[in-house]
Write a protein that holds these residues in place. Structure first.
Motif, short mmCIF file in Angstrom:
data_model
loop_
_atom_site.label_atom_id
_atom_site.label_comp_id
_atom_site.label_asym_id
_atom_site.label_seq_id
_atom_site.Cartn_x
_atom_site.Cartn_y
_atom_site.Cartn_z
N PHE A 55 -2.40 8.96 8.35
CA PHE A 55 -2.30 8.93 7.02
C PHE A 55 -1.11 8.14 6.47
O PHE A 55 -1.12 7.40 5.87
CB PHE A 55 -2.64 10.13 6.29
CG PHE A 55 -2.68 10.24 4.87
CD1 PHE A 55 -3.58 9.60 4.32
CD2 PHE A 55 -1.73 11.03 4.08
CE1 PHE A 55 -3.87 9.45 2.85
CE2 PHE A 55 -1.80 10.79 2.76
CZ PHE A 55 -2.88 10.20 2.07
N GLY A 56 -0.09 8.65 7.04
CA GLY A 56 1.49 8.09 6.85
C GLY A 56 1.48 6.70 7.17
O GLY A 56 1.93 5.95 6.15
N LEU A 57 1.16 6.52 8.45
CA LEU A 57 1.10 5.06 8.86
C LEU A 57 0.31 4.11 7.94
O LEU A 57 0.82 3.00 7.40
CB LEU A 57 0.62 4.81 10.23
CG LEU A 57 0.67 3.58 10.87
CD1 LEU A 57 2.37 3.14 11.17
CD2 LEU A 57 0.07 3.54 12.14
N LEU A 58 -1.09 4.67 7.57
CA LEU A 58 -1.76 3.80 6.68
C LEU A 58 -1.03 3.61 5.30
O LEU A 58 -0.85 2.48 4.72
CB LEU A 58 -3.06 4.38 6.41
CG LEU A 58 -4.19 3.77 5.43
CD1 LEU A 58 -4.66 2.61 6.43
CD2 LEU A 58 -5.20 4.64 5.32
N ILE A 59 -0.45 4.55 4.71
CA ILE A 59 0.30 4.38 3.30
C ILE A 59 1.41 3.60 3.67
O ILE A 59 1.46 2.59 2.82
CB ILE A 59 0.52 5.84 2.82
CG1 ILE A 59 -0.35 6.62 2.73
CG2 ILE A 59 1.47 5.71 1.56
CD1 ILE A 59 -1.32 6.28 1.60
N ILE A 60 2.20 3.52 4.66
CA ILE A 60 3.36 2.61 4.91
C ILE A 60 2.86 1.17 5.14
O ILE A 60 3.62 0.26 4.41
CB ILE A 60 4.07 2.91 6.11
CG1 ILE A 60 4.99 4.29 5.88
CG2 ILE A 60 5.03 1.97 6.70
CD1 ILE A 60 5.48 4.89 7.17
N LEU A 61 1.71 1.21 5.78
CA LEU A 61 1.10 -0.39 5.91
C LEU A 61 0.94 -1.03 4.53
O LEU A 61 1.06 -2.08 4.03
CB LEU A 61 -0.05 -0.31 6.96
CG LEU A 61 0.38 -0.28 8.23
CD1 LEU A 61 -0.83 -0.36 9.08
CD2 LEU A 61 1.61 -1.16 8.61
N LEU A 62 -0.10 -0.01 3.59
CA LEU A 62 -0.44 -0.60 2.40
C LEU A 62 0.90 -0.87 1.44
O LEU A 62 0.94 -1.98 0.65
CB LEU A 62 -1.26 0.72 1.64
CG LEU A 62 -2.66 0.77 2.18
CD1 LEU A 62 -3.30 1.85 1.50
CD2 LEU A 62 -3.39 -0.55 2.09
N LEU A 63 1.78 0.06 1.66
CA LEU A 63 3.16 -0.07 0.94
C LEU A 63 3.79 -1.41 1.09
O LEU A 63 4.21 -2.33 0.31
CB LEU A 63 4.18 0.93 1.00
CG LEU A 63 3.98 2.29 0.11
CD1 LEU A 63 4.94 3.19 0.81
CD2 LEU A 63 4.03 1.98 -1.45
N VAL A 64 3.75 -2.02 2.60
CA VAL A 64 4.45 -2.87 2.78
C VAL A 64 3.64 -4.18 2.28
O VAL A 64 4.00 -5.24 1.63
CB VAL A 64 4.16 -3.17 4.48
CG1 VAL A 64 4.55 -4.56 5.03
CG2 VAL A 64 5.18 -1.99 5.10
N LEU B 127 -1.49 2.92 -5.76
CA LEU B 127 -1.07 2.13 -4.71
C LEU B 127 -2.40 1.25 -4.45
O LEU B 127 -2.18 0.06 -3.99
CB LEU B 127 -0.76 2.92 -3.37
CG LEU B 127 -0.47 2.24 -1.98
CD1 LEU B 127 0.81 1.03 -2.39
CD2 LEU B 127 -0.30 3.06 -1.06
N SER B 128 -3.49 2.12 -4.20
CA SER B 128 -4.71 1.31 -3.78
C SER B 128 -4.79 0.06 -4.95
O SER B 128 -5.51 -0.77 -4.82
CB SER B 128 -5.90 2.14 -3.63
OG SER B 128 -5.98 2.93 -4.74
#
Lengths: 669, 220
Positions: free
Chosen positions: A655-664, B110-111
């Protein structure tokens, strides 16, 4: 047509390999496999020689194998033809030797299936004409040689050697794969023909050169990537050691020349400096390590490192001259390198055959347990002496010619433009001179301790002469060493098409020079007449012997019996390999190996003998591999915790990795 | 009423996000299941509306599947499971409800930011559909991460899958075969998880997955 016959030869080798699986348990198995390999390699050798000497157009062939949209491309240009000669000459000699030597093998079922397949791999690498086939054949060759290294796997040292070899070979192939990927570029065509036309920016070219140095250098044995070589080469059966040292390292040189001089296009000037610096270090480190060894085969393996350094000096000089628009000098340097490739394949195979014969006769590789073998194995001793003289670069043998040509190329360096090269090349020349002298010392030691003096152990007293097949292979190679030494002009002329194709220039024609002398640049500058030297040496020794016999005194004299310099009757008081190396260890060892000598004197009244302990450290292991190993172990230790997380924590990680990638993504866009 | 189509689609997809938030703050399993059934119902409505808009009759089948499986069969089955296990009161959260809700809002933001930028070229309906779908997926993941109870993790997983469905129907992409196979795989996952729930319960007397970790001999 040539190519088709050659591929049929390769197929025949693979058939021999299958036969080796089926026949390994029978006595006739090794006879069949080795005689088949001998016949096939001889055919391939003749084909390659004809192709090289005729200098015809390069035959090409595309087979619908491998990747469906790519196919397998093959091509024999001058460079391939030359290396085919080297490969098949070494392979034919090794097969002839193995006809005798292989009969003593304890585990034929672990050697016979892989040996012909290894030969097939060596041949295929040299004729491959696209990156995919090249890498496939390269890896096949590596794996087959690994299997041969592991032939005597019950010895823990051999297993360790096999492991290190496998790691280094995979690393090398990985580097080559990246190099080819960069060469192919974004368009991604994997045939060499298209790669040749590619243009690369300076950064990409530098990366390709570095990767090629890593990939080919790890197989050839450039310092500091040489560590597997002195472990793996001695571990294999001796005819395979000869092939690995004499031939497989040359295939690595081929890969480097193919990538850097052929596919990469115009190199930049600093690339020659990198290559020269590495080659210089390799040369002197190889010979210093060799001097410290007392295992005969390991000594020879370290010497391979030194000779690879000499070859790479030639290649580096060729690139340096080429970037300075000095094509004649570049052709000279490249020819010297290729000549040394040829020579080294001859005498290193010869020496490994000799070491194998000694190993077979005594069961010993440690020189400290040998001695006096010249009386029991006179023919082996004679051919080994020729090999030693050749590798020590003594005229009139072949080793001298190629090293002399390398020196001629070095002497041309003052005319290059860059100051960096101008300063570096004389230093490399000094290193080359030093290592030539050290190599001579090393082989005086190897020959003297092994073959001269008195036997140091009972094993050495029971040695028998080698069989006829082994001897004929050794005499063949010794004769070739002498012939290539006396008639170097013909070899140089045969190499002309290679430098013509790669550099666009060639050395002057040597066959027409008077008295079979060779003139690398101009008669006013330097020339060498091997035949004259040969005749002079022969005449001088003959006349000296005559004179001694003629004029020596016949009068009786009375004196103490001559004790051959060893007044003590025990053989262990003889000069040993360690004592021979001591002066050099004291001069260079403290710096290069952190050599420490320690004398333990027993207290008065204690009957124990005094002990001298010598400790050597391999600095490459300490400075280069130990940190890498430590870093890998530490990282693995850290990552190990991730094995034992709870399910929810794993989910949280994802989940954390997904959020980081989306933030990037959100910040990037 | 030119914007009726868009507004209705917007309403249904937005409602799905809202119900995802409702899932986040439930503190009893029975009410959680009720909200989940509502979630699936809204999804079915949304898919049916898309079918109407796109003139794609096979999407009605998808809507029917969503209604049948997700809104009726699975909640009823799950309810029977928790009744048999007698755990209809317990929901143990890792993080408090408040911070979870705040994190959920950040995820929706974010989404929106990501999707509206990435899909600048698509039609408005597809854009807002995709953005809401991503929000639903992220909220489902958040729920799985912040719950200790296996049943609520299952519900989180199912709501995540609803988000995927929403995205697929909005993008006019997913063929019926894929849709049916996804529905069946969800059903099978549900069955497997249900069986595991019983096994876990029999073995450890609880469906707190922390007990599983202790059984593996690990320390948190």
């Amino acid at each position: 047509m040539t190519l088709v016959i050659l591929l049929v030869c390769v197929a025949a080798l693979l058939v021999a390999s299958i036969l080796g699986v089926a026949m390994a348990r029978f006595r006739a198995g090794s006879l069949i496999v080795y005689s088949m390999s001998l016949a096939v390699c001889t055919v391939a050798l003749v084909l390659a020689l004809v192709q090289l000497l005729r200098n015809a157009a390069a035959p090409t062939l595309v087979l619908p194998l491998a990747l469906p949209w790519l196919g397998a491309h093959f091509r024999i240009d001058a460079l391939s033809a030359f290396f085919l000669v080297v490969v098949n000459l070494g392979a034919a000699a090794a097969s002839l030797y193995a006809l005798g030597y292989g009969a003593h093998e304890q585990a034929p079922h672990r050697v016979l299936p892989f040996y012909p397949a290894f030969l097939a791999g060596l041949n295929l690498v040299v004729i491959a004409d696209d990156a995919f086939s090249f890498l496939l054949c390269w890896e096949f060759m590596s794996l087959m040689s690994w299997a041969l290294v592991m032939a005597h796997h019950r010895d823990a040292n051999n297993r360790r050697a096999g492991y290190i070899y496998l790691v280094m070979a995979s690393f090398g192939t990985f580097a080559l794969m990246l190099a080819f990927g960069l060469l192919a570029g974004p368009a991604g065509s994997y045939t060499f023909e298209v790669m040749r036309t590619g243009q690369h920016g300076p950064l990409i070219a530098a990366l390709i050169l570095t990767l090629a140095l890593f990939g080919a250098g790890s197989k050839a044995g450039l310092v500091p990537l040489h560590v597997w070589l002195p472990l793996a080469h001695p571990a294999a059966p001796s005819h395979v050691s000869a092939l690995m040292s004499g031939v497989m390292t040359k295939v690595a040189v081929y890969a480097f020349i193919r990538i850097v001089l052929d596919l990469l296009g115009a190199p930049s000037w600093w690339s020659s400096m990198v290559i020269l610096a590495l080659a210089g270090i390799t040369t002197v480190a190889g010979v210093l390590y060799a001097l410290m060894q007392h295992d005969l085969k390991r000594l020879l393996a370290y010497h391979t490192v030194e000779n690879i350094g000499i070859v790479f000096i030639g290649v580096g000089l060729a690139i340096g001259f080429q970037t300075n628009a000095m094509p004649t000098a570049a052709a000279l340097a490249l020819t010297a390198a290729l000549f040394h490739v040829f020579n080294h394949s001859l005498f290193k195979s010869l020496l490994f055959f000799g070491a194998g014969a000694v190993l077979n006769a005594t069961g010993e590789r440690d020189m400290e347990h040998l001695g006096g073998l010249i009386h029991r194995m006179p023919y082996v001793a004679f051919t080994f002496l020729i090999g030693c003289a050749a590798i020590s670069a003594l005229p009139p043998l072949n080793g001298f010619v190629s090293e002399w040509l390398t020196f001629q190329a070095i002497l041309l360096s003052p005319t290059v433009g860059e100051w960096g090269l101008k300063m570096l090349v004389p230093g490399v020349g000094a290193v080359l001179a030093l290592s030539a002298a050290l190599a001579a010392a090393c082989f005086v030691k190897a020959y003297g301790v092994t073959f001269l003096g008195r036997p140091r152990t009972p094993l050495a007293t029971r040695a028998k002469e080698a069989d006829r097949f082994s001897l004929s292979a050794m005499f063949l190679l010794a004769a070739l060493c002498v012939l290539a030494g006396i008639f170097p002009g013909f070899v140089i002329d045969a190499l002309a098409p290679v430098s013509q194709a790669l550099i666009g220039s060639r050395m002057p024609v040597q066959a027409t020079d008077p008295w079979l002398s060779i003139i690398p640049i101009a008669a006013s500058r330097s020339s060498y007449d091997a035949l004259l030297v040969f005749v002079f040496i022969g005449l001088a020794s003959f006349l000296t012997a005559m004179a001694i016999h003629r004029f020596a005194s016949h009068a009786f004299r009375r004196s103490a019996a001559w004790d051959c310099g060893t007044p003590d009757p025990s053989p262990s008081t003889q000069y040993s390999a360690t004592s021979f190396a001591q002066p050099i260890r004291r001069v260079y060892g403290a710096l290069a190996f952190q050599a420490r000598e320690q004398v333990e004197m027993p207290p008065p009244g204690d009957p124990r003998p005094a002990v001298l302990r010598v400790s050597l450290r391999d600095l490459v292991w300490d400075w280069f591999y130990a940190p890498i190993e430590g870093a890998v172990a530490a990282t693995a230790g850290r990552l190990n915790q991730f094995q034992f997380l709870t399910i929810r924590k794993y989910l949280s990680l994802v989940f954390g990795l997904l959020i980081i990638l989306l933030l990037v993504l959100a910040i990037w866009l | 009423m030119p914007n009726l189509a868009f507004d209705t689609a917007h309403l249904l997809a937005g409602g799905l996000v809202l119900i995802s938030f409702m899932l986040l703050y439930q503190d009893r399993l029975t009410s959680l299941l009720n909200v989940y059934a509502l979630h699936a119902l809204v999804l079915a409505l949304s898919v049916a509306w898309q079918a109407h808009l796109q003139n794609a009759p096979h999407l009605y089948v998808t809507a029917g599947l969503a209604l049948g499986f997700k809104a009726i069969i699975i909640p009823v089955a799950l309810r029977r499971i928790i009744e048999r296990l007698g755990i209809h009161r317990e929901i143990e959260t890792v993080v408090g409800i408040g911070p979870t809700m705040l994190a959920g809002m950040a995820l929706v933001g974010l989404s929106m930011v990501v999707m509206l930028r990435v899909t600048a070229a698509a039609t408005p309906i597809a854009r807002q559909d995709l953005a809401f779908a991503l929000a639903v997926v992220l909220l489902g993941l958040l729920m799985m991460v912040t719950r200790r109870n296996a049943v609520s993790q299952v519900v989180g997983f199912m709501s995540l899958e609803n988000g995927l469905n929403l995205a697929a129907t909005g993008a006019r992409g997913m063929p019926l075969v894929v849709e049916i196979s996804v529905a069946f795989s969800i059903l099978i996952a549900f069955i497997v998880i249900g069986i595991f729930l019983f096994r876990i319960r029999e073995r450890f007397d609880t469906v707190d997955i922390g007990a599983l970790d202790q059984a593996r001999g690990e320390h948190r």
